[in-house]
Scaffold this active site. Structure first.
Site, mmCIF file in Angstrom:
data_model
loop_
_atom_site.group_PDB
_atom_site.id
_atom_site.type_symbol
_atom_site.label_atom_id
_atom_site.label_comp_id
_atom_site.label_asym_id
_atom_site.label_seq_id
_atom_site.Cartn_x
_atom_site.Cartn_y
_atom_site.Cartn_z
ATOM 1 N N ASN A 46 0.832 -1.215 0.000
ATOM 2 C CA ASN A 46 0.000 0.000 0.000
ATOM 3 C C ASN A 46 0.858 1.253 0.000
ATOM 4 O O ASN A 46 0.590 2.219 -0.731
ATOM 5 C CB ASN A 46 -0.897 0.022 1.233
ATOM 6 N N ARG A 359 -11.191 -3.827 -14.131
ATOM 7 C CA ARG A 359 -10.023 -4.638 -13.762
ATOM 8 C C ARG A 359 -10.423 -6.107 -13.862
ATOM 9 O O ARG A 359 -11.227 -6.584 -13.058
ATOM 10 C CB ARG A 359 -9.550 -4.340 -12.330
ATOM 11 N N ARG A 389 -5.478 2.247 -13.431
ATOM 12 C CA ARG A 389 -4.051 2.295 -13.124
ATOM 13 C C ARG A 389 -3.496 0.929 -12.732
ATOM 14 O O ARG A 389 -4.065 0.232 -11.910
ATOM 15 C CB ARG A 389 -3.780 3.311 -12.006
ATOM 16 N N HIS A 419 -16.034 3.578 -14.503
ATOM 17 C CA HIS A 419 -15.759 2.798 -13.297
ATOM 18 C C HIS A 419 -16.928 1.882 -12.946
ATOM 19 O O HIS A 419 -16.842 1.095 -12.004
ATOM 20 C CB HIS A 419 -15.456 3.766 -12.136
ATOM 21 N N TYR A 452 -12.382 -9.472 -1.720
ATOM 22 C CA TYR A 452 -13.095 -8.197 -1.561
ATOM 23 C C TYR A 452 -14.553 -8.480 -1.213
ATOM 24 O O TYR A 452 -15.183 -9.322 -1.834
ATOM 25 C CB TYR A 452 -13.073 -7.382 -2.854
ATOM 26 N N ARG A 548 -14.241 2.425 4.963
ATOM 27 C CA ARG A 548 -13.036 1.612 5.089
ATOM 28 C C ARG A 548 -11.756 2.437 5.066
ATOM 29 O O ARG A 548 -10.850 2.221 5.852
ATOM 30 C CB ARG A 548 -12.977 0.588 3.949
ATOM 31 N N HIS A 576 -15.394 -3.528 0.472
ATOM 32 C CA HIS A 576 -15.387 -2.829 -0.817
ATOM 33 C C HIS A 576 -16.786 -2.437 -1.306
ATOM 34 O O HIS A 576 -16.921 -1.602 -2.188
ATOM 35 C CB HIS A 576 -14.695 -3.726 -1.848
#
Length: 669
Positions: A46, A359, A389, A419, A452, A548, A576
């Site tokens: 992270n 993704r 990214r 997204h 997730y 979160r 998530h």
């Protein structure tokens, strides 16, 4: 302006407080030992990304002219200094946990991770022999090169020759980081490859070697997204990521000053770029630490539950015809989403499939299902976000495959990211069309679906499917603005509809009605939405937030946010899912979708949020949220200074993730 005020908490400092919560999991002995080690790896990974992305953004802002810079970040130098100060504190805590907790606990399990100063004759002999056998594969040595290019996130060992030249040894990233010695005792001995190299290099060059790792700016810096072919520009820019500006040089805290000064000159960096860490870097390599203790040192496997109703149905499309269906990941299996795509791909009556991919995994079954649909002659439209990214290359690869097999593929719009996580299916039955859709809070990714927590809604409701079709028509360039009454779609209606929902609660509170909101998201950063929540709090609306990560709202301030209570859960699975619930005079309204309350999600991305209209699904999500609100094991209170104190004070011990799994397992038996 201060970085932290009574009104707002700085987003980057708040993110560091989230990473502190990750670090807390490494010291929590409720977690098995290897899982604690894994949380150290997550913390390290992270932090690497934080420096590659956020710190690089702040550094770029420093170069902008002052009037514009003020609109972006006030006092970027002060913010960078505070970030480095907070990171130093976190790194010190990281080292304490590793050396005083993890290492002794490994020893109790007969696993000895040995450092160079702990070597005895046996280890030195092994070290010399290992180096002799493998030296050609261990890395590359460079001496005295003034303009050496140091690669991104690769560990180097640096020493100073007797001629005051820097000696750089790049450790081959393909080399195993941890070497297990032949086990001749009851216990295992594990060595760092770093130490094997340090010892042998010192013998060869008569100088000590110290570790260094740099992070580089990960932005692609497309010159103009509005002209030329954006896909070609992204492809051409990907190699630049590995050669971006240095944003951090993480060094061994014991590295001598003359070596540091020589490194600064070679890398053209200054003192603010230097971060003093431990002797060992790249702790994300602990993801691959050899498991020498068996199953007792890792989490007990929680096998994803197969949804009973879907499993008992011979056709998933028929099951959706009967009623809306909801899957809760990772507790319930993602296989039924794959099954939905595969069934649509092979059903002769299905004529169209449309999907957004943000993704996907490298060997994605979802993408393969779409590929099969195209091969079967169906009209397949896929929007692939090539600006996701670190997933750009993989996304482009899948896009090319789909195009080669007859799918219509659209890549990235300039100035905006797509997204949303949506799927649309259309079939023809006796001349009439039947529409289906899937709306998720997480990606179409089989691997992340196992770690997730997300929701995925499948529905055949005309009012929802017709609006999902409108979203795809926008993506296809057939429609400029969708006219959605049920869905919230960014950047068109999400902000305004959420504002209306909050203002409705404010009016209800002022009228003496019960008024409350329960909002679960990954990040809360948008100041206009935060101000609206403050206004609601002052009107008497009771607000519970589950956040979160980043939380820029400052709770429990009298006259501002005294009716707002914020908790954050960091546990085995990454929280998530986004859920938004409003009391609405006793007729609760609930929404789930892909958008957080960040400015980028509300104004600069295409997001889709759906109402929950099925009573059973409404109840299912409500019960999950209730367990999370009452968590007393992994929930932390987000207070004024985000100190991350654990939530306590209740008689019952409630670990929400475990209870959610147990309840769903019982329901589906």
């Amino acid at each position: 302006m201060a970085l932290i005020t009574d009104e707002y908490y700085n987003r980057d400092l708040s993110w560091l407080r989230f990473n502190h919560r990750v670090l807390q999991e490494a010291t929590d002995d409720n977690n098995p030992l290897y899982e604690r080690l894994k949380f150290l790896a997550i913390f390290s990974s992270n932090l690497d990304e934080f420096y590659k992305v956020r710190v690089s953004d702040i550094r770029q802002i420093k170069e902008i002219e002052k009037p514009l810079r003020k609109k972006l970040i006030t006092k970027p130098n002060k913010l960078l200094a505070e970030i480095n100060s907070q990171v130093d504190i976190l790194q010190e805590e990281f080292g304490r946990i590793f050396y005083t907790e993890i290492i002794p606990d490994l020893q109790k399990s007969n696993i000895n991770l040995l450092f160079l100063d702990m070597y005895e004759k046996t280890q030195f002999e092994f070290c010399i022999e290992y180096y002799k056998k493998n030296s050609n594969d261990l890395g590359v040595l460079t001496i005295g090169e003034d303009n050496l290019f140091v690669e991104n996130e690769i560990i180097y060992l640096v020493g100073m020759s007797n001629k005051n030249d820097l000696i750089w040894f790049k450790i081959n990233p393909e080399t195993p980081r941890f070497i297990t010695m032949p086990n001749t005792k009851e216990s295992f001995e594990v060595l760092f490859i770093d130490d094997i190299l340090k010892y042998n290099l010192k013998e060869q060059y008569k100088t000590d070697f110290y570790a260094i790792k740099i992070s580089r700016d990960a932005e692609l810096y497309i010159e103009s997204e509005y002209s030329g072919n954006l896909l070609d520009k992204i492809k051409a820019s990907l190699p630049n990521r590995d050669s971006g500006q240095v944003t951090r040089a993480l060094i061994d805290q014991f590295m001598p000053k003359n070596t540091i000064d020589a490194i600064k000159q070679t890398l053209d960096i200054n003192e603010t770029d230097i971060v003093r860490g431990s002797t060992y870097h790249n702790f994300k390599d602990f993801f691959s630490f050899p498991n020498l203790g068996g199953k007792k040192l890792i989490f007990k496997e929680l096998i994803p539950i197969r949804n009973k109703e879907l499993q008992n149905s011979s056709s998933i499309l028929t099951a959706i015809d009967e009623k809306d269906r909801l899957l809760s990941f990772p507790y319930e299996s993602f296989e039924d989403v794959v099954r939905l795509v595969e069934e649509a791909a092979n059903d002769p009556s299905v004529t169209k499939i449309k999907a957004t991919l943000y993704r996907v995994s490298k060997d994605s079954l979802i993408a393969n299902g779409l590929l099969q649909a195209a091969k079967n002659g169906k009209e397949v439209y896929v929007f692939i976000e090539t600006k996701a990214r670190f997933d750009e290359k993989n996304n482009i690869r899948w896009g090319k495959k789909l195009e080669e097999n007859g799918a219509i593929v659209k890549y990235s719009y300039p100035g905006i990211k797509v997204h949303s996580k949506i799927l649309y299916i259309e079939k023809e039955i006796e001349g009439a069309s039947k529409k289906y859709c899937y709306i998720g809070t997480g990606n179409f990714n089989e691997k992340t679906s196992k770690i997730y927590t997300d929701f995925g809604l499948m529905t055949a409701r005309k009012k929802i499917t017709s609006e999902i079709l409108q979203v795809f028509q926008v993506l296809e360039g057939k429609l400029i603005i969708p006219k959605c009454k049920k869905l919230l779609v960014s950047p068109f209606t999400t902000r305004s509809k959420f504002r209306t929902l909050v203002e409705n609660e404010i009016e209800n509170a002022k009228a003496g009605e019960e008024a409350y909101m329960i909002l679960k998201m990954n990040s809360l950063q948008d100041k206009r939405m935060i101000n609206l929540l403050y206004k609601a709090s002052n009107a008497g609306v009771k607000i519970r937030l589950l956040v979160r990560g980043i939380c820029c709202l400052v709770p429990q301030i009298k006259g501002q946010s005294e009716n707002i209570y914020v908790t954050s859960i960091v546990d085995r699975f990454l929280e998530h899912g986004r859920v938004y619930l409003f009391s609405n005079k006793g007729k609760e309204k609930m929404f789930i979708g892909s958008a957080d309350w960040m400015t980028r999600n509300l104004d600069h991305r295409i997001e889709v949020i759906t109402p929950i209209l099925d009573k059973d699904i409404f109840t299912k999500i409500s019960e999950i949220i209730r367990l999370q609100l009452n968590d007393t094991v992994k929930a932390r209170n987000i207070d004024v200074m985000q100190t991350n104190q654990y939530s306590t004070g209740q008689k019952n011990t409630i670990s929400s993730q475990h209870l959610i799994y147990d309840q769903l397992k019982q329901i589906n038996q």
